[in-house]
Structure formats: structure tokens, C-alpha cells
Design a protein around this motif. Structure first.
Motif, PDB file in Angstrom:
ATOM      1  N   PRO A  19      64.894   8.893  65.000  1.00  0.00           N
ATOM      2  CA  PRO A  19      63.517   9.224  64.611  1.00  0.00           C
ATOM      3  C   PRO A  19      62.603   8.018  64.438  1.00  0.00           C
ATOM      4  N   ASP A  20      63.121   6.915  63.885  1.00  0.00           N
ATOM      5  CA  ASP A  20      62.279   5.748  63.651  1.00  0.00           C
ATOM      6  C   ASP A  20      62.229   4.813  64.859  1.00  0.00           C
ATOM      7  N   GLY A  21      62.958   5.130  65.912  1.00  0.00           N
ATOM      8  CA  GLY A  21      63.022   4.224  67.051  1.00  0.00           C
ATOM      9  C   GLY A  21      61.759   4.203  67.884  1.00  0.00           C
ATOM     10  N   GLU A  22      61.029   5.327  67.934  1.00  0.00           N
ATOM     11  CA  GLU A  22      59.823   5.363  68.776  1.00  0.00           C
ATOM     12  C   GLU A  22      58.780   4.363  68.291  1.00  0.00           C
ATOM     13  N   ARG A  23      58.655   4.218  66.974  1.00  0.00           N
ATOM     14  CA  ARG A  23      57.685   3.257  66.437  1.00  0.00           C
ATOM     15  C   ARG A  23      58.030   1.840  66.872  1.00  0.00           C
ATOM     16  N   ASP A  24      59.313   1.478  66.808  1.00  0.00           N
ATOM     17  CA  ASP A  24      59.749   0.145  67.236  1.00  0.00           C
ATOM     18  C   ASP A  24      59.496  -0.049  68.733  1.00  0.00           C
ATOM     19  N   LEU A  25      59.826   0.982  69.522  1.00  0.00           N
ATOM     20  CA  LEU A  25      59.599   0.903  70.964  1.00  0.00           C
ATOM     21  C   LEU A  25      58.129   0.704  71.286  1.00  0.00           C
ATOM     22  N   LEU A  26      57.262   1.521  70.665  1.00  0.00           N
ATOM     23  CA  LEU A  26      55.835   1.401  70.929  1.00  0.00           C
ATOM     24  C   LEU A  26      55.279   0.056  70.460  1.00  0.00           C
ATOM     25  N   GLY A  27      55.795  -0.457  69.354  1.00  0.00           N
ATOM     26  CA  GLY A  27      55.332  -1.756  68.881  1.00  0.00           C
ATOM     27  C   GLY A  27      55.583  -2.852  69.897  1.00  0.00           C
ATOM     28  N   GLN A  28      56.761  -2.856  70.513  1.00  0.00           N
ATOM     29  CA  GLN A  28      57.064  -3.866  71.522  1.00  0.00           C
ATOM     30  C   GLN A  28      56.242  -3.654  72.795  1.00  0.00           C
ATOM     31  N   ILE A  29      56.054  -2.394  73.173  1.00  0.00           N
ATOM     32  CA  ILE A  29      55.239  -2.109  74.364  1.00  0.00           C
ATOM     33  C   ILE A  29      53.803  -2.567  74.154  1.00  0.00           C
ATOM     34  N   VAL A  30      53.230  -2.238  73.004  1.00  0.00           N
ATOM     35  CA  VAL A  30      51.841  -2.590  72.727  1.00  0.00           C
ATOM     36  C   VAL A  30      51.661  -4.101  72.690  1.00  0.00           C
ATOM     37  N   SER A  31      52.608  -4.818  72.083  1.00  0.00           N
ATOM     38  CA  SER A  31      52.484  -6.277  72.015  1.00  0.00           C
ATOM     39  C   SER A  31      52.505  -6.901  73.403  1.00  0.00           C
ATOM     40  N   ARG A  32      53.262  -6.319  74.329  1.00  0.00           N
ATOM     41  CA  ARG A  32      53.286  -6.849  75.688  1.00  0.00           C
ATOM     42  C   ARG A  32      51.996  -6.505  76.435  1.00  0.00           C
ATOM     43  N   LEU A  33      51.544  -5.270  76.297  1.00  0.00           N
ATOM     44  CA  LEU A  33      50.317  -4.873  76.987  1.00  0.00           C
ATOM     45  C   LEU A  33      49.101  -5.648  76.475  1.00  0.00           C
ATOM     46  N   ALA A  34      49.119  -6.023  75.195  1.00  0.00           N
ATOM     47  CA  ALA A  34      47.983  -6.756  74.625  1.00  0.00           C
ATOM     48  C   ALA A  34      47.763  -8.085  75.329  1.00  0.00           C
ATOM     49  N   MET A  35      48.827  -8.658  75.903  1.00  0.00           N
ATOM     50  CA  MET A  35      48.674  -9.915  76.639  1.00  0.00           C
ATOM     51  C   MET A  35      47.783  -9.730  77.865  1.00  0.00           C
ATOM     52  N   GLY A  36      47.863  -8.579  78.494  1.00  0.00           N
ATOM     53  CA  GLY A  36      47.046  -8.326  79.676  1.00  0.00           C
ATOM     54  C   GLY A  36      45.689  -7.763  79.353  1.00  0.00           C
ATOM     55  N   ALA A  37      45.581  -7.017  78.248  1.00  0.00           N
ATOM     56  CA  ALA A  37      44.294  -6.423  77.891  1.00  0.00           C
ATOM     57  C   ALA A  37      43.329  -7.451  77.331  1.00  0.00           C
ATOM     58  N   GLY A  38      43.830  -8.600  76.878  1.00  0.00           N
ATOM     59  CA  GLY A  38      42.963  -9.638  76.340  1.00  0.00           C
ATOM     60  C   GLY A  38      42.263  -9.171  75.078  1.00  0.00           C
ATOM     61  N   GLN A  39      40.918  -9.298  75.061  1.00  0.00           N
ATOM     62  CA  GLN A  39      40.142  -8.912  73.890  1.00  0.00           C
ATOM     63  C   GLN A  39      39.830  -7.415  73.857  1.00  0.00           C
ATOM     64  N   ALA A  40      40.146  -6.702  74.948  1.00  0.00           N
ATOM     65  CA  ALA A  40      39.840  -5.266  74.998  1.00  0.00           C
ATOM     66  C   ALA A  40      40.732  -4.494  74.036  1.00  0.00           C
ATOM     67  N   GLN A  41      40.230  -3.343  73.585  1.00  0.00           N
ATOM     68  CA  GLN A  41      40.973  -2.502  72.648  1.00  0.00           C
ATOM     69  C   GLN A  41      41.865  -1.536  73.419  1.00  0.00           C
ATOM     70  N   LEU A  42      43.150  -1.545  73.093  1.00  0.00           N
ATOM     71  CA  LEU A  42      44.086  -0.621  73.723  1.00  0.00           C
ATOM     72  C   LEU A  42      43.908   0.774  73.148  1.00  0.00           C
ATOM     73  N   LEU A  43      43.969   1.778  74.023  1.00  0.00           N
ATOM     74  CA  LEU A  43      43.900   3.178  73.619  1.00  0.00           C
ATOM     75  C   LEU A  43      45.198   3.867  73.999  1.00  0.00           C
ATOM     76  N   HIS A  44      45.677   4.756  73.136  1.00  0.00           N
ATOM     77  CA  HIS A  44      46.950   5.423  73.341  1.00  0.00           C
ATOM     78  C   HIS A  44      46.707   6.814  73.906  1.00  0.00           C
TER      79      HIS A  44
END
Length: 822
Positions: free
Chosen positions: A447-472
Motif C-alpha cells: 500500500p505505501d509503495g506507490e508513494r515511494d514509486l511516484l516520488g522517484q518518478i517525479v524527481s526524475r521528470l523534474a530534471m526535464g521539466a525545468g522550472q515548469a510545474q508538473l501535473l499528475h
């Protein structure tokens, strides 16, 4: 924090076990089993007791948090009032109220101005006192009741002073002269300015001093002032015939329109143009009214006026009735009470209504009070009330906002629903990210694994999005918006992100491979709901085709068929000359000489006209045709370079090399053939690669690059700053040129951060033995700044746009008319 908690009672839905013994009850899954003499009611009480204690404890904690919050806000608003931070806001509110209450003056106070007309008639200021004596007699001859001089009377010419004293003596008790403080002649001291003794004995001395705020205006006047041993009334109080204690102040009512103050030029009095009894029963204020004499102040809401008019408005304020200034404390105490009710009120609707009514009262009541000459300041009170309502309101309704789908509860990111509520269109392009097999991965996690998975995914995507705001989005989809100008540079980021996601993500002791694909929608005129689907469809198409990214293009029917047709026309277009090479000049910044060019492929289609290079180059890479296209560009560039080298042996032409060509030896053989065919020195050819390309292909690419350098070919790291640059990779790539991406030069003049990045990049390149090329040089100022930073070569529209080779030779050929700065 939450201020509303669902009431729980009766113990229902709780699993609880109690040791079984006589007189006890065992409760399982909320169903009581009775032993001994305990009734069902007693059993429920035993079961509810811990829940009640828990609820009481939670309520106590919530109440403590509320008290702490309100305490800090009250303290902050108190400080806000003590240091007068709200004075500009209070001034703005008072201006609005003054406009709502705008009224004419009574006409009992008349201003006689020493204005430009009078100065032209009599002469420059200061006048001989004979003129002021004549002015005094003329005013009383016109029926003036009393005359107030907003002028200082220090000794001047003896005969003129005597004439003025005689004129004053003829009207005892009806002439008033000004006094004040000199804060400039003696630094650090305030010297009283009093009228000369001859006048002081025959006219009453009054004060014209008032506190001038930073905006060069006054809002209050003291009833009395002390100048040395003299305790005098203010001129306003003397005109109105009222008095007050020394140091006591009254507010000026600027709802009186200054334009309604009766006004006469001193020139008309001196020339006898004013009829007898025209000033009968009037109090007359004489003062300067010329911009040349610099006695100009700001009347709130009415602009710049002479100081004599501020005195007139102050006198009108007292003539109505002495005003009462209550300051900011009473409204602030009222705000403390209403905000406390809003925070601690049990019935939220009533508490919210009281809070809103309190703010409305703070805005409306001052207007009512000012009709009765009662003035208050409400900025600290409004600060307390509004900030409290915002903070508490956000805390109360934040959870409801999440439940409405504006925030993803797992990732904490805004959802696409939030984007849809912000508007139906957006001027930026939309990027969609599709994660393959996301749902399958989540289904295997605890149950708590999805949060950890999404946290790592978001941190990687933030490198490409730059200053833009990520939307889920849903099912592992993400989005962001960015300016269309960044599309060319973000392509490398897409590829770099794919590379980053090749590293498995570890969650709960398991490793997962997550594949990522990108889609782009550029239909800024379409509703966002439509664009979200289009961008996601493009990302899905990229996934199906095995590519990295794809642009959604609905403008042409049958886009897939068109792409395949375009691919089939590629070879024919090269042979027919529809695909050609443009050359953009590169300038040596130190000398202003054109020392090279970049070869840029172009396609002018027979029916569609110019085709975006990103479109057909990406298509050629995806379908294995990039080698033919690169060979064509290399051959044309080598031919052009051979012609240019004849004029300048140091000339070099740059050609972009696709990352795919660094996977095999074909690029080395290709370069060797064109050098031999055109008898071109290897140093005249520069191959531009991205550091991302070297990272993707690893050791194979590095070995090929070293072999090319051994041949004498120059290597350039292209688009530096957009990929995943590291010092380790820069040291490993055998390049002798670093080409900084154009976005840094574009903001160089306005961004100190980009200046620092550019300067450090140049220093780093020089340390590694490379020279620097700056793309995007659009202005002469940018060129000069880069030159000062030590950048060797510039490229951009200020230097020259991409052009055909013959046009390029016209600006390159060494002839006397050639401009040295390009």
C-alpha cells in the motif's frame, strides 16, 4: 490542520478485545458479548470511553493549534500597527472615502496667492515689505475680517519693515503671522523661526509647522506648538477659532475639494481690481502659490498643491467641528474579537459570516464615522482579519479541494483537473509523459509503495521539466506546459530522460524498469481538455513506434501516411535539390572576423513549402535514413569549406552528427571520404555532437570520437547546458570546442544567474583546453558582454542568419567594404 472531524460514536466498526472474565464484556468487530451483570448500555460506555478520550484529546490539540495561530497573527498585526506598515494602505482607503464624500468648502476661508501673475507684476520674491503693507491695506479695504500670512517675517529693509508694522498696527488683533522651525541652517538642531519683535507685538504669532510624510504630504496638524519659550496656536486653529492642548493633533479632512477654495491673485489686490466688501467677513490666508517658490505639497487624492491650500483645508476641517482621531487601536480590537469568533466558532457558517461581516464593517464604518468627523485607521485590523480568514479558510477547505481532484493525494502534485479549472486555453505548448506498464508495477507494490514509486518518478521528470510545474494525470501520465521557443532544446532533454529512466527504480526491495515516452501538443487555440488528449495520443504513438517523442499534428488528414510518404521522398528530394544546406556565420568576437559557419539542413517541399528540420530529421533517425541525410550535408559542407579555405586557411565549417551514427564506424568512413574527395584539411571540419549522445552510446562513441580527433577533425560539444552535463563526461569527450546553448545568451542581459553560468562555463572550458562558441547572439550588447567574458566565437541573428552559400561568400570574401563586426 483540520477543524472539522467526523463524529464517531457507539463504538461501531471497531475491533476490540478485552480479556474474558466475570463481569466483563468481550467486543469483537463492534458486536458486544455480555458476561456477568453488564448491560448492553454499560458495554457501549466501556467501549466508547477510549474513543471519547481520543476525541477530546484531538479537540484539545486542535484548539491549542488555533490559539497558537491566532496568537501569532494578533502579535504580527500589533507589530504591523506599531511600526505603521499599513500607512500606505490606510492612505489609499482614505482617498477612496474622500472621493465618496467629496464636498465643497464653506467659502469662509479665501486664499490670496503670491503667484506667477503677481511675481510678473511686482517682481521676484522676496518683495519689499512696502508691497506687503499695501497688500494688507488692500485686503482690509476689500472687507477681510482677518488676514493670515503664511510667510516668515525676519528683518529686511528697514523702511519697508516699518511700513508693514504700521499697516499691521492699524488693524489690531486681525493680523496673524507665521512661525516655524529651521532644520537646515544648523545641522542636528532645530532653530525657531519667529517674526521680528516689531511685528510680534502687534500681530498674533501662529504655527504653520506640520509633519510631512515620505510622500511629501501631511495628514494631521497640531493644535498648538512650542517654539522656544513661545506657545502658539496653529494657523488652522486660529482661523477656526478653536484651541487644543499642546501636542494634540487633529486629522485633515481631504474630502473638501481644493478646487472649491475661493482664490484671488495678490496682483489683483495690489492693482485694486477687487471690489469693496468682496472679502467681507472672510478669513484670508496669504501665501506663495508658484512652482518657482517650491512650497508645493501633495494633497491625497487631489495632486500637488501649494502649502497655503493645505492650511485652508485644515481650517475648513475645524470650522465644521473639531475632528476626533481614534487611530488604529479601536478597529484593531474589533478585529481581534471578530477573528477570534471566526477561528473558534463551532458553527462554521455563522463564524464565516461573522468574519466576512467584520471585514465589511472595517471597510464601511470609517466612511460613516467620517461624516461625524471621527477618523480611524483600519490597516492593522484588516491585515489581521483578512490574513486570518485566508489561512484558516485554506486549512478548512484544503482537504475539500483535494477531494475535488485538484491535488493528487499520493504524489502531492496538481492534477489536470486543476489545470482545466484555470482556463480553457493556454499560450504554451503542452508536453505529455506516458509511463509504460505503470499500473502493472503499482499492482505488485504494498500500500505505501506507490508513494515511494511516484516520488522517484517525479524527481526524475523534474530534471526535464525545468522550472515548469508538473501535473499528475491518470494511470501514470504526467504533463507540463512550456514556451514553444524551448521545443528545440527540450528534445535533448526528452532523450536524456529516457536514458535516466533506463536505470531501474527500487521500491520495497524490488527493482522495476519504467519506460517513458513524450508527446507534444502545439494547438494553443484549442481547449485544454482537447489538448490533453492530443498530447497523450502523441506520447502513445511514440511508444507504439518505439521512438522517444512525437508532436501531435491534426492539421493534415492522414498524418501517418504523410510521414511515410515524406520518408519515401527523402532520397528524391536530395537528388532534386529540394533538400539543401544553409550556412550560418560564426564570428571571432575579439576581431569581428567571420571564421566559420554551421551547416544546417533545409527542405523546401514542392507542395508544402519549408518543412521543419526537427520533423524530417527525427523521422530520418527513427527510420534509419539519417546516414544518407548526414552524408549529403557533410559532402556539401566539405565542398563549401574547401572554397572558403582558399581565402582563409583558418576557416572551419560545423556539421551536426546524429547520436545514431556514433554506434558504428560508418561516421568515420563517411568523414574520411569527404575529406579525401574535396582535398579538405581535417581541421577545417568541425563535428558537433551533444554530450547526451556520448552518454547514450557509451564507450563505442568515445572511441569513435577519439579516432576522429586523431584524424585532425575538430569536435564540438553542442547545446551545452541542455543535457545531463557533468565534469566527468566533459573530460572524457575529446572535444576542443564547447558550444553553449542559445537560451543562455538570450537572457544574458537580464539574468545575473545566466551571466554567472556563462562566465563559469567559459572558465571551465578554458581550463579543459577548449574554446567557447555562444549561440543565440541577437544583439550588439550581448556580443559585447560575451567578448568581455572571454568567449571566443559567437553565432546568432545579430551576426548573420542562415543563408545559401553564395550569399555567405558575399559577406565572407575579403574585400574593403566588408564590415569588421559582421
Amino acid at each position: 490542520m483540520a477543524y472539522a472531524r467526523r463524529r464517531q460514536g457507539g463504538g461501531r466498526g471497531f475491533t476490540r478485545s478485552v480479556p474474558c472474565s466475570a463481569g466483563r464484556a468481550v467486543v469483537m468487530r463492534g458486536l458486544p458479548l455480555h458476561f456477568g451483570n453488564h448491560s448492553p448500555r454499560k458495554t457501549r460506555l466501556i467501549e466508547d470511553l477510549p474513543m471519547r478520550r481520543s476525541r477530546i484529546r484531538r479537540n484539545s490539540q486542535a484548539s491549542g493549534s488555533k490559539r497558537k495561530l491566532l496568537g501569532w497573527l494578533v502579535l504580527l498585526s500589533l507589530l504591523f500597527g506599531l511600526v505603521e506598515f499599513g500607512q500606505p494602505f490606510d492612505l489609499a482607503l482614505r482617498n477612496l472615502r474622500d472621493k465618496a464624500r467629496a464636498q465643497p468648502t464653506s467659502g469662509k476661508v479665501v486664499v490670496v496667492g503670491i503667484d506667477d501673475k503677481a511675481l510678473a507684476q511686482v517682481g521676484p520674491w522676496q518683495w519689499n515689505r512696502r508691497e506687503l503693507a499695501s497688500l494688507t491695506e488692500g485686503l482690509f479695504a476689500a472687507g477681510a475680517d482677518r488676514v493670515f500670512f503664511d510667510l516668515y517675517f525676519k528683518p529686511m529693509e528697514r523702511g519697508g519693515d516699518r511700513k508693514f508694522v504700521e499697516a499691521v498696527a492699524r488693524h489690531p488683533g486681525r493680523v496673524f503671522v507665521a512661525s516655524g522651525l529651521d532644520n537646515y541652517s544648523r545641522p542636528g538642531q532645530s532653530v525657531p523661526i519667529l517674526p521680528m519683535p516689531e511685528i510680534a507685538g502687534k500681530a498674533e504669532t501662529v504655527s504653520v509647522m506640520r509633519w510631512i510624510h515620505y510622500w511629501n504630504g501631511a495628514t494631521t496638524v497640531s493644535y498648538r506648538r512650542q517654539f522656544g519659550s513661545h506657545d502658539v496656536r496653529s494657523m488652522e486653529a486660529a482661523i477656526a477659532g478653536v484651541d487644543g492642548n499642546r501636542g494634540e493633533e487633529f486629522p485633515i479632512d481631504y474630502s473638501y475639494r481644493i478646487s472649491s477654495v475661493p482664490y484671488i491673485s495678490a496682483a489683483d489686490i495690489l492693482s485694486g481690481k477687487v471690489q469693496a466688501n468682496a472679502l467681507k467677513g472672510k478669513a484670508v490666508i496669504v501665501g506663495v502659490n508658484s512652482a518657482l517658490l517650491e512650497d508645493i505639497f501633495v494633497a491625497p487624492g487631489q495632486g500637488r498643491v501649494a502649502g497655503v491650500f493645505v492650511i485652508a483645508i485644515g481650517a475648513e476641517t475645524l470650522l465644521k467641528q473639531p475632528p476626533i482621531g481614534l487611530g488604529w487601536i479601536p478597529p484593531w480590537l474589533f478585529a481581534v474579537g471578530t477573528t477570534a469568533w471566526f477561528v473558534f466558532g463551532r458553527r462554521r457558517r455563522i463564524a464565516t459570516a461573522i468574519g466576512a461581516a467584520g471585514i465589511a464593517a472595517l471597510l464601511a464604518f470609517p466612511l460613516l464615522l467620517e461624516h461625524f468627523s471621527i477618523f480611524v485607521d483600519v490597516a492593522p485590523a484588516l491585515f489581521l482579519a483578512i490574513v486570518t480568514m485566508i489561512i484558516v479558510g485554506w486549512q478548512r477547505f484544503g482537504a475539500a479541494k483535494q477531494s475535488q481532484g485538484a491535488i493528487n493525494p499520493v504524489s502531492g502534485l496538481k492534477t489536470v483537473n486543476a489545470l482545466l479549472r484555470e482556463g480553457l486555453s493556454d499560450p504554451n505548448i503542452l508536453v505529455a509523459v506516458r509511463l509504460r506498464r505503470f499500473a502493472d508495477i503499482v499492482s505488485t507494490l504494498p500500500p505505501d509503495g506507490e508513494r515511494d514509486l511516484l516520488g522517484q518518478i517525479v524527481s526524475r521528470l523534474a530534471m526535464g521539466a525545468g522550472q515548469a510545474q508538473l501535473l499528475h494525470g491518470d494511470d501514470g501520465n504526467f504533463f507540463w506546459l512550456m514556451p514553444e521557443a524551448e521545443l528545440a532544446s527540450v528534445v535533448d532533454r526528452f532523450k536524456a530522460l529516457q536514458l535516466i529512466f533506463r536505470n531501474p527504480i527500487r521500491v520495497s526491495e524490488k527493482s522495476f524498469d519504467v519506460e517513458v515516452f513524450f508527446g507534444v501538443d502545439r494547438e494553443i487555440h484549442m481547449p485544454l481538455s482537447h489538448r490533453l488528449a492530443s498530447a497523450l495520443a502523441a506520447a502513445h504513438a511514440a511508444s507504439e513506434e518505439g521512438g522517444c517523442w512525437k508532436i501531435h499534428d491534426p492539421s493534415a488528414t492522414g498524418a501517418r501516411e504523410w510521414a511515410l510518404s515524406l520518408l519515401g521522398e527523402l532520397d528524391q528530394a536530395i537528388d532534386a535539390g529540394h533538400i539543401w544546406v544553409a550556412y550560418q556565420p560564426k564570428m571571432e568576437l575579439a576581431t569581428g572576423a567571420i571564421v566559420g559557419a554551421e551547416a544546417l539542413v533545409r527542405w523546401t517541399h514542392a507542395t508544402r513549402g519549408p518543412i521543419d528540420p526537427a520533423e524530417f530529421v527525427e523521422m530520418a533517425e527513427r527510420h534509419g535514413r539519417i546516414d544518407r541525410l548526414t552524408a549529403f550535408v557533410l559532402n556539401d559542407a566539405a565542398r563549401a569549406a574547401a572554397a572558403a579555405v582558399a581565402y582563409d586557411p583558418g576557416f572551419a565549417i560545423s556539421v551536426n552528427i546524429s547520436p545514431q551514427l556514433l554506434a558504428t564506424r560508418e561516421v568515420v568512413d563517411m568523414v574520411r571520404r569527404v575529406l579525401r574527395k574535396h582535398r579538405l584539411p581535417a581541421s577545417a571540419l568541425v563535428l558537433e555532437i551533444t554530450e547526451t549522445a556520448a552518454m547514450v552510446e557509451g564507450q563505442t562513441a568515445l572511441k569513435l570520437l577519439e579516432e576522429l580527433r586523431a584524424m585532425g577533425v575538430e569536435l564540438s560539444i553542442d547545446d551545452y547546458g541542455t543535457g545531463m552535463s557533468t565534469l566527468a563526461y566533459l573530460r572524457r569527450i575529446p572535444a576542443n570546442e564547447l558550444k553553449v546553448d542559445k537560451r543562455f545568451a538570450a537572457s544574458l542581459l537580464s539574468s545575473p544567474e545566466d551571466q554567472a553560468v556563462m562566465r563559469s562555463t567559459i572558465e571551465l572550458a578554458h581550463t579543459l583546453g577548449m574554446h567557447v562558441v555562444a549561440e543565440g547572439v541577437e544583439t550588439a550588447e550581448t556580443l559585447q558582454m560575451l567578448r568581455a567574458m572571454g568567449c571566443e566565437i559567437g553565432q546568432g541573428y545579430h551576426i548573420g542568419r542562415p543563408m545559401e552559400w553564395l550569399s555567405f561568400m558575399d559577406i565572407f570574401s575579403p574585400r574593403p567594404s566588408r564590415a569588421a563586426d559582421g
